[in-house]
Design an enzyme around this catalytic site. Sequence first.
Site, PDB file in Angstrom:
ATOM      1  N   CYS A 177       7.897   2.543   4.183  1.00 37.59           N
ATOM      2  CA  CYS A 177       6.448   2.334   4.222  1.00 37.59           C
ATOM      3  C   CYS A 177       6.048   0.870   4.376  1.00 37.59           C
ATOM      4  CB  CYS A 177       5.815   2.947   2.982  1.00 37.59           C
ATOM      5  SG  CYS A 177       6.030   4.751   2.918  1.00 37.59           S
ATOM      6  N   LYS A 222      -2.694   8.099   1.903  1.00 40.31           N
ATOM      7  CA  LYS A 222      -2.093   8.486   3.178  1.00 40.31           C
ATOM      8  C   LYS A 222      -1.139   9.657   2.973  1.00 40.31           C
ATOM      9  CE  LYS A 222       1.380   4.805   2.622  1.00 40.31           C
ATOM     10  NZ  LYS A 222       2.595   5.618   2.495  1.00 40.31           N
ATOM     11  N   ASP A 230       2.333   1.625  -2.098  1.00 41.59           N
ATOM     12  CA  ASP A 230       2.960   2.773  -2.776  1.00 41.59           C
ATOM     13  C   ASP A 230       3.716   2.428  -4.057  1.00 41.59           C
ATOM     14  OD1 ASP A 230       1.987   3.950  -0.495  1.00 41.59           O
ATOM     15  OD2 ASP A 230       3.921   4.649   0.260  1.00 41.59           O
TER      16      ASP A 230
END
Length: 239
Positions: free
Chosen positions: A185, A140, A42
């Site tokens: 994450c 995601k 990310d």
Amino acid sequence: MLDRRRILGGLGMTTIATVMSARAGAATPIKPDDASALLVIDVQNCFLPGGSLAVKDGDQVIPVINRMAKSFANVVMTQDWHTPGHISFASTHAGKKPFETIDLPYGKQVLWPDHCVQGTDGASLSKDLSIPQAGLVIRKGFHKDVDSYSAFTEADGKTTTGLAAYLKARKVSRVFVAGLATDFCVAWTALDARKAGFEAYVVEDACRGIDTQGSLAKAWADMAKAGVKRIQSGDIAAA
């Protein structure tokens, strides 16, 4: 399954001792091989300075990741890829503010500012990433009614991204995790990597955390308990 809601819990002296004992740099440089993969989590504009959910100093991970990635033939990158009006957005719930929590069918959900909406510039990977050999981008969080922190499994604990099967098909047995944010994450990815049977490393200086109410230290303690190894980018042999 580890309860994601406990990431916001406090941290006692026993946990602190666990974290301190878990700091493990490599005695000799680790040389990534064909059974190794780098997971870049990310590194998107929304999480960088100026973004809607910026992680402090998040941009500082980019040169570290770029340098480290040169040692890996196998690289996977992830993107949060939310629908407009995603269930994890505070704006979706009348009267709720960012960082409040609500109960959903799969458990406690932290409500976030709108971020990484599909097709927006904020959802784009940083233009400063330079990893031309990356073989896969996992998107995601695109199911409107469930959040997704981990690169392997969504927040309901059962919906998979297919990443474990992809890595196993390529005969990868150990993963190195870097990116944003350490205590969300990155941590969930490392924990799910262990559950899927992979050896897992988190590269500390290639990550940055949010650290709300002790969440960063708690994440490191949970990862240490699960057998995730905490290293620095300098522990990885240069290409």
